[in-house]
Design an enzyme around this catalytic site. Structure first.
Site, PDB file in Angstrom:
ATOM      1  N   GLN A  28     -10.674  42.890  13.015  1.00 53.55           N
ATOM      2  CA  GLN A  28     -11.667  43.262  14.019  1.00 53.55           C
ATOM      3  C   GLN A  28     -12.907  43.933  13.422  1.00 53.55           C
ATOM      4  OE1 GLN A  28      -8.277  44.987  16.579  1.00 53.55           O
ATOM      5  NE2 GLN A  28      -9.811  44.380  18.077  1.00 53.55           N
ATOM      6  N   ASN A 173       1.926  45.718  14.574  1.00 54.25           N
ATOM      7  CA  ASN A 173       1.201  46.172  15.759  1.00 54.25           C
ATOM      8  C   ASN A 173       1.468  45.290  16.975  1.00 54.25           C
ATOM      9  OD1 ASN A 173      -1.020  47.838  17.036  1.00 54.25           O
ATOM     10  ND2 ASN A 173      -1.799  45.769  17.365  1.00 54.25           N
ATOM     11  N   GLU A 174       1.913  45.910  18.048  1.00 49.69           N
ATOM     12  CA  GLU A 174       2.035  45.289  19.374  1.00 49.69           C
ATOM     13  C   GLU A 174       2.609  43.875  19.350  1.00 49.69           C
ATOM     14  OE1 GLU A 174      -1.513  45.467  21.685  1.00 49.69           O
ATOM     15  OE2 GLU A 174      -1.414  47.622  21.898  1.00 49.69           O
ATOM     16  N   TYR A 302      -3.093  51.517  27.812  1.00 51.96           N
ATOM     17  CA  TYR A 302      -4.465  51.445  28.301  1.00 51.96           C
ATOM     18  C   TYR A 302      -4.571  51.515  29.817  1.00 51.96           C
ATOM     19  CZ  TYR A 302      -5.994  50.098  23.612  1.00 51.96           C
ATOM     20  OH  TYR A 302      -6.278  50.093  22.269  1.00 51.96           O
ATOM     21  N   GLU A 362      -2.860  54.202  20.095  1.00 53.07           N
ATOM     22  CA  GLU A 362      -4.088  53.607  20.644  1.00 53.07           C
ATOM     23  C   GLU A 362      -4.222  54.008  22.095  1.00 53.07           C
ATOM     24  OE1 GLU A 362      -4.660  49.349  20.366  1.00 53.07           O
ATOM     25  OE2 GLU A 362      -4.019  49.311  18.266  1.00 53.07           O
ATOM     26  N   TRP A 408      -8.613  54.329  20.275  1.00 50.82           N
ATOM     27  CA  TRP A 408      -9.070  52.975  19.951  1.00 50.82           C
ATOM     28  C   TRP A 408     -10.458  52.856  20.513  1.00 50.82           C
ATOM     29  CZ3 TRP A 408      -7.404  49.216  16.815  1.00 50.82           C
ATOM     30  CH2 TRP A 408      -8.152  48.028  16.848  1.00 50.82           C
ATOM     31  N   GLU A 415     -13.325  42.067  19.618  1.00 52.37           N
ATOM     32  CA  GLU A 415     -12.205  42.244  20.545  1.00 52.37           C
ATOM     33  C   GLU A 415     -11.537  40.896  20.821  1.00 52.37           C
ATOM     34  OE1 GLU A 415     -10.435  44.722  21.619  1.00 52.37           O
ATOM     35  OE2 GLU A 415      -9.322  43.466  23.035  1.00 52.37           O
ATOM     36  N   TRP A 416     -10.993  40.292  19.754  1.00 56.02           N
ATOM     37  CA  TRP A 416     -10.185  39.075  19.880  1.00 56.02           C
ATOM     38  C   TRP A 416     -10.850  38.027  20.773  1.00 56.02           C
ATOM     39  CZ3 TRP A 416      -7.371  39.851  15.836  1.00 56.02           C
ATOM     40  CH2 TRP A 416      -6.881  41.109  15.539  1.00 56.02           C
TER      41      TRP A 416
HETATM   42  C1  BGC Z   1      -4.736  46.060  20.024  1.00 56.34           C
HETATM   43  C2  BGC Z   1      -6.162  46.109  19.536  1.00 56.34           C
HETATM   44  C3  BGC Z   1      -7.098  45.781  20.676  1.00 56.34           C
HETATM   45  C4  BGC Z   1      -6.937  46.833  21.750  1.00 56.34           C
HETATM   46  C5  BGC Z   1      -7.818  46.619  22.963  1.00 56.34           C
HETATM   47  C6  BGC Z   1      -4.533  46.569  21.403  1.00 56.34           C
HETATM   48  O1  BGC Z   1      -3.915  45.571  22.153  1.00 56.34           O
HETATM   49  O2  BGC Z   1      -3.879  46.641  19.101  1.00 56.34           O
HETATM   50  O3  BGC Z   1      -6.301  45.250  18.463  1.00 56.34           O
HETATM   51  O4  BGC Z   1      -8.429  45.685  20.269  1.00 56.34           O
HETATM   52  O5  BGC Z   1      -5.616  46.897  22.175  1.00 56.34           O
HETATM   53  O6  BGC Z   1      -7.551  45.409  23.565  1.00 56.34           O
END
Ligand code: BGC
EC number: 3.2.1.21
Length: 450
Positions: A28, A173-174, A302, A362, A408, A415-416
């Site tokens: 990223q 990660n995730e 989140y 995060e 984060w 952002e992917w």
């Molecule tokens: C990921 C990050 C991503 C962030 C916001 C997480 O799912 O680890 O790579 O940018 O959330 O979407």
């Protein structure tokens, strides 16, 4: 009261040992996608394909952290952030995913580690943050059980070259996000779809998580070893039994499927029957192999999701009721702004008595920030972080264990599938000029951590 200026929060309320940090991931931010011997990753290939990423964005340059790392680490220091989380790009240090190693890649991460330590910032390494070497994808990637071996060898290389100076590690990660989006829905790299790809990837990733952790434990006896999970607070849309059951299935999928096997509880098959199909891929002693005593579990939260029953969704029989449909405040990602989610998640994961430590690795929010007269007034992000910290503190005061909080992210970044539109940074980036501007949220965090 203007909370922006007058937040009642103070660092001291969280205790002396509480860990404060900021999180990033290689793909990223780094850019430099093919320099100094780096091999292609599945994300390099995916982003080069038409129509995969919003607005045709790609990460060839991203934040150019490859060249800006000193500048950005100095920003971390200027913001008083004591811990920096970053990930290693597998194909930068092993271009084809397996030996031989690429010394230039190793040197690059050594420079980052050395500079962090020089700045008095503690490095936290994520070994895998979604960028599998493309050469391994050509052999089936995570759907191939051999990936456990490839990942183990790669982990051993990371431990060998970086373990003399790095104590804090996160293995993967995730897993739920990259297997779900990349192997079931096909909206993330490598763009595979379907239940078979998904289940195979899920199982091999889970096996790899503990295989990697065991290698770290054996080679670095003093290391602090964790791994990170995405978690979302789930609630049913109504009190109807059907919605409650649908919510339970979604909760099982998003919050339990990946962590329970590593806690030695096996896959939660009775609450999510589709997981019974995993039997085709589970070998005799796999259940034992999947368990590991991590020193900490990283939780990344989140938002919350509201769930209703649906006959239209195969395997899960449930649908998310979007924030838009509910007419509630949302971020650029379409995620509801709902800070109590963090409180509920902390409480919930405290129920797993075998978790030794919980760190929020995060948490953050994307909003469309703009630089005006050299300043970025991102009041919504500032409030988001403050409100989430208040929820964390509430959980802590009620006696729930939580030992750290990482924002984060440091800068806006790639952002992917959303490309550069979704801005998560404490620091704004103008992607045309690579100009960095600390946002108001960053300044608030700096003063808070002072
Ligand atoms: C990921 C990050 C991503 C962030 C916001 C997480 O799912 O680890 O790579 O940018 O959330 O979407």
């Amino acid at each position: 009261m203007n909370k922006f200026e007058n937040s009642q929060l103070s660092k001291e309320q969280f205790g002396e040992d509480f860990l404060w940090g900021v999180s990033t991931a290689a793909f990223q931010i780094e850019g430099a996608h093919d320099v100094d011997g780096k091999g292609a990753s599945i994300w390099d290939v995916f982003t080069s394909q038409k129509g995969k990423i919003k607005n045709g964005h790609h990460a060839i340059n991203a934040c150019d952290f490859y060249n800006f790392y000193k500048n950005d680490i100095q920003l971390v220091r200027d913001l008083n952030i004591p811990n920096f989380r970053f990930s290693i790009s597998w194909s930068r240090i092993m271009p084809t995913g397996v030996a031989p190693i690429n010394q230039a890649g190793i040197d690059y991460y050594n420079n980052i580690i050395d500079f962090l330590l020089e700045c008095n910032i503690t490095p936290w390494i994520t070994i895998y943050h979604w960028d599998l070497p493309h050469a391994l994808e050509l052999k089936g990637g995570w759907t191939n059980r051999e990936c456990v071996k490839w990942f183990s060898d790669y982990t051993a290389v990371c431990a060998q070259y970086f373990g003399d100076r790095v104590t804090n590690w996160m293995v993967i990660n995730e897993p739920s996000v990259f297997t779900g989006a990349g192997y079931f829905l096909g909206i993330h790299a490598p763009g595979k779809k379907g239940i078979t790809n998904y289940l195979k990837a899920m199982h091999h990733v889970t096996l790899s998580t503990t295989a990697g952790a065991k290698i770290l434990r054996n080679t670095l006896p003093n290391a602090t070893i964790g791994t990170t999970f995405s978690c979302t607070y789930i609630e049913p849309e109504t009190e109807k039994q059907k919605d409650i059951e649908a919510a339970k299935r979604v909760d099982t999928l998003l919050n339990r499927t990946f962590i329970e096997p590593i806690l030695g509880l096996g896959y939660p098959q009775s609450d999510l029957p589709v997981l019974k199909k995993l039997k085709n891929y589970i070998l005799d002693d796999d259940l034992e192999k999947m368990a590991f005593e991590f020193d900490f579990i990283g939780l990344q939260c989140y938002t919350r999701e509201i769930v209703k029953h649906s006959l239209l969704t195969p395997y899960i029989g449930a649908e998310l009721v979007s924030a838009e449909k509910r007419n509630v405040t949302a971020t650029q990602m379409g995620w509801e702004v709902y800070p109590p989610a963090l409180y509920h998640i902390i409480k919930r994961f405290n129920d797993y008595k075998s978790i030794k430590k919980i760190i929020i690795t995060e948490n953050g929010a994307a909003f469309p920030d703009k630089v005006t007269n050299g300043k970025v007034f991102d009041i919504r992000r500032t409030h988001f972080i403050q409100d989430n910290l208040e929820q964390l503190l509430k959980a802590k005061k009620e006696g729930y264990q939580v030992d750290g909080y990482f924002v984060w992210s440091l800068t806006d970044n790639f952002e992917w599938a959303e490309g550069y539109n979704a801005r998560f940074g404490l620091v704004h980036i103008d992607f045309e000029t690579q100009q960095r501007t600390i946002k108001q949220s960053g300044l608030w965090f700096r003063d808070f951590l002072a």
